[in-house]
Design a protein around this motif. Structure first.
Motif, short mmCIF file in Angstrom:
data_model
loop_
_atom_site.label_atom_id
_atom_site.label_comp_id
_atom_site.label_asym_id
_atom_site.label_seq_id
_atom_site.Cartn_x
_atom_site.Cartn_y
_atom_site.Cartn_z
N THR A 193 2.44 -4.23 7.02
CA THR A 193 1.29 -3.35 7.20
C THR A 193 0.02 -4.17 7.44
OG1 THR A 193 2.29 -1.73 5.71
CG2 THR A 193 -0.06 -1.49 6.18
N THR A 233 4.04 -4.46 2.50
CA THR A 233 2.61 -4.79 2.49
C THR A 233 2.27 -5.83 3.55
OG1 THR A 233 2.49 -4.30 0.13
CG2 THR A 233 0.68 -5.57 1.07
N VAL A 259 -2.94 -0.96 -3.94
CA VAL A 259 -3.12 -0.29 -5.23
C VAL A 259 -1.80 -0.26 -6.01
CG1 VAL A 259 -3.61 1.94 -6.31
CG2 VAL A 259 -5.09 1.09 -4.49
N ILE A 260 -0.72 0.08 -5.30
CA ILE A 260 0.60 0.11 -5.94
C ILE A 260 0.97 -1.29 -6.43
CG2 ILE A 260 3.06 0.50 -5.54
CD1 ILE A 260 2.28 2.66 -3.54
N ALA A 317 -4.30 -0.10 1.94
CA ALA A 317 -5.01 0.10 0.67
C ALA A 317 -4.09 0.72 -0.38
CB ALA A 317 -6.23 1.00 0.89
N VAL A 318 -3.25 1.68 0.04
CA VAL A 318 -2.30 2.30 -0.89
C VAL A 318 -1.29 1.26 -1.39
CG1 VAL A 318 -0.42 3.98 -1.08
CG2 VAL A 318 -2.55 4.60 0.10
N CYS A 319 -0.79 0.42 -0.47
CA CYS A 319 0.16 -0.63 -0.86
C CYS A 319 -0.45 -1.59 -1.88
CB CYS A 319 0.63 -1.40 0.37
SG CYS A 319 1.70 -0.47 1.48
N GLU A 343 -2.27 -4.15 10.74
CA GLU A 343 -3.71 -3.89 10.67
C GLU A 343 -4.49 -4.99 11.37
OE1 GLU A 343 -7.53 -2.41 9.51
OE2 GLU A 343 -5.57 -1.54 9.97
N LEU A 378 -5.69 2.47 5.65
CA LEU A 378 -5.45 3.34 4.49
C LEU A 378 -4.09 3.07 3.86
CD1 LEU A 378 -6.87 6.72 5.89
CD2 LEU A 378 -7.96 5.17 4.25
N VAL A 379 -3.05 2.87 4.70
CA VAL A 379 -1.72 2.56 4.18
C VAL A 379 -1.74 1.24 3.43
CG1 VAL A 379 0.66 2.02 4.82
CG2 VAL A 379 -0.55 3.89 5.96
#
Length: 572
Positions: A552, A549, A417-418, A413-415, A556, A410-411
């Protein structure tokens, strides 16, 4: 003097060292989390005395009622089933079946023979009775046991079917002692009927309810007889571990997937408030009454050889030798022909008349003249894994890495998107890249993540296919060619090794960056000045977002590999 970048040979050597260390770690974790169970002896069998499943008694010149002797009528009513532990009440529908004419007149002399029966055998002044107990799922009084309850009623019994007592529980949180209390309320309901012999009320249990039956017998103390259809006998952890392992083998699953079953059923689910998986299902006193046990030779769920020997052992220990075993050659888990998922599937030949004849003779106290064990040879492919117990440490570790893997995803995915938003904004403003990765690092990171995540998806897809085929097998479908549930295990193992090598290359790149920036050095060595600039071939990111990113993503990847190691993918 600034450090120089490694050459190809240095990078390859460091990568190989890191690869060996990582593989050793993952293989070690796979071995640590493995659960060794002894599935032997294999291919056990019990030869029956006769292939004929019929049950008969020494009834002298008396003709006994049989299936279809009397016309049946049904009475609809409701009963409040109480869950003792919580006080919850379920307003349940019940259907009470009996020979037609008995309820209205209150006497068995008014029982009306079925069409074609010229002179029905006499009935006792009060009738024996039976309560029907549901297997897994959410059966009701209307959609369950209609045929077998009618069969027994047509032979001079009063039968009761009821909405399954579930209250607020589900299949994972089922309250077995509470269900026993509820079914015993139904027993008391029958005893209170004027035309029922209160000393001759028994139970008919199937599959899951055979775990409940022992508690009904213990709580009540006066159950007259029991019919057990496909009893699982052992506690849920061991019984379910047996049937899933066996069925994975039958459908052709790779042995690797079969070993996963041991990990699943060694989970300590008490941590999550689920306590019924280890409850004591072996109560010898529950087999102290006359018992009829029925199996189907195509049943892929029950440990029949160990089930029979355990039942007989507990019955004999309780002083009871009145146990009749029947194994039907083409019956499945519910003794139906074909796929039980389809409506209208019928019971195997003779089962209905066999259990009815047994119940009639038993409640009249007659001597059985047919063999106690009859029908098809009783077989069992593997042993029940009775050594399966809860492993709290492995459970905590497994839950932790799965949860962290989902959080890291999830983290990430947020990175991303940003990064995508920032990339679009930078292009409009003529600024540089949002992440700032070098070409080599970007390719390695992307390839390792895609392969790792793809392997995880393939693993869960194969497990889903295994479960789907298991369900189809349980419902009566024949197994098909294994396909992906066989080769996918080896494919994932190969990809895992490649991923670890690629990931070792990424890790090596990170080490090289630390060295180039003067951070990684030998103890006691003065810190070197970092490289004056990061060239395109320098494997890392130019921006803070890029570094976050990348870290992370690597975390992952590591967590996915730990998840795969937990499930045994690194057991080569």
């Amino acid at each position: 003097m600034p450090a120089k970048p490694w050459n190809f040979g240095q990078r390859f050597a460091v990568t190989c060292i890191v690869f060996v260390l990582l593989m050793g770690m993952f293989i070690g974790l796979s071995n640590i989390t493995s659960i060794d169970t002894d599935l032997g002896p294999l291919d056990q069998s019990i030869s029956t005395v006769s292939n004929d499943t019929a049950v008969s008694f020494d009834s002298a010149d008396t003709t006994l009622p049989a299936t279809g002797t009397y016309e049946v009528e049904t009475i609809s009513d409701y009963i409040d089933l109480v869950q003792p532990s919580t006080g919850a009440v379920q307003h349940a529908h019940i259907l009470v079946r009996m020979p037609k004419g008995v309820a209205e007149s209150g006497t068995t002399a008014s029982a009306q023979p079925a069409d074609g029966v010229s002179s029905a055998p006499s009935l006792p002044s009060k009738l024996p009775a039976a309560v029907y107990m549901h297997g897994a799922g959410y059966g009701t009084a209307d959609n369950s046991f209609g045929d077998v309850a009618t069969d027994l009623a047509s032979a001079g019994f009063v039968t009761l079917t009821v909405d399954k007592p579930v209250w607020g529980t589900n299949d994972m949180t089922r309250d077995y002692p509470g269900s026993a209390h509820a079914y015993d309320q139904c027993v008391q309901y029958l005893r209170d009927l004027a035309y029922v012999d209160s000393s001759q009320v028994g139970i008919y249990a199937t599959s899951e309810s055979c775990w409940i039956a022992p508690y009904v017998i213990r709580e009540d103390g006066n159950i007259a007889f029991q019919v057990l259809l496909s009893p699982l006998v052992f506690n849920p952890r061991n019984a379910l571990g047996f049937f899933v392992t066996q069925d994975f083998a039958i459908v052709g699953a790779n042995p690797g997937y079969q070993r996963i079953v041991e990990r699943v059923f060694s989970a300590d689910i008490m941590m999550f408030g689920l306590s019924n998986v280890d409850f004591n299902a072996l109560l010898p006193q529950s087999y102290s009454i006359p018992t009829f046990v029925a199996y189907g030779s195509k049943d892929v769920m029950t440990p029949q050889v160990q089930g029979v020997t355990t039942i007989l052992s507990m019955a004999h220990a309780s002083g009871n030798w009145d146990v009749t075993i029947r194994n039907y050659p083409i019956g499945n888990h519910v003794l139906r022909l074909g796929d039980e998922a389809e409506e209208g599937t019928v019971l195997v030949d003779h089962y209905e008349s066999d259990f009815v004849d047994w119940a009639v003779g038993t409640t009249r106290g007659l001597k059985q003249t047919t063999p106690r064990v009859a029908g098809a040879t009783i077989r069992q492919s593997i042993a029940v894994p009775t050594e399966l117990t809860a492993h709290r440490g492995a459970t905590i570790y497994g839950v932790t890495i799965h949860a962290l893997q989902i959080i890291a995803l999830l983290v990430l995915a947020v990175c991303l998107v940003i990064a995508a938003i920032k990339h679009v904004a930078n292009r409009r403003n003529g600024k540089g890249k949002a992440l700032g990765y070098s070409r080599d690092f970007r390719r390695l990171l992307l390839a390792s993540f895609v392969c790792t995540f793809g392997s995880l998806l393939l693993f869960f897809a194969a497990m889903g296919q295994n479960v789907y085929r298991l369900v189809k097998l349980v419902w009566g479908s024949a197994p098909t060619a294994p396909g992906m549930i066989w080769w996918s295990w080896y494919a994932i193992q190969v990809v895992c090794a490649i991923i670890v090598f690629v990931w070792a290359r990424v890790f090596t790149s990170g080490l090289e960056v630390l060295r180039l920036h003067g951070i990684l050095r030998r103890p006691g060595t003065p810190r070197r000045p970092k490289a004056p600039e990061v060239h395109d071939e320098t494997p890392f990111a130019l921006t803070t977002l890029g570094r976050v990113t990348a870290v992370t993503c690597m975390v992952e990847i590591l967590l996915i590999l730990l998840v795969l190691a937990f499930w045994g993918l690194f057991l080569y």
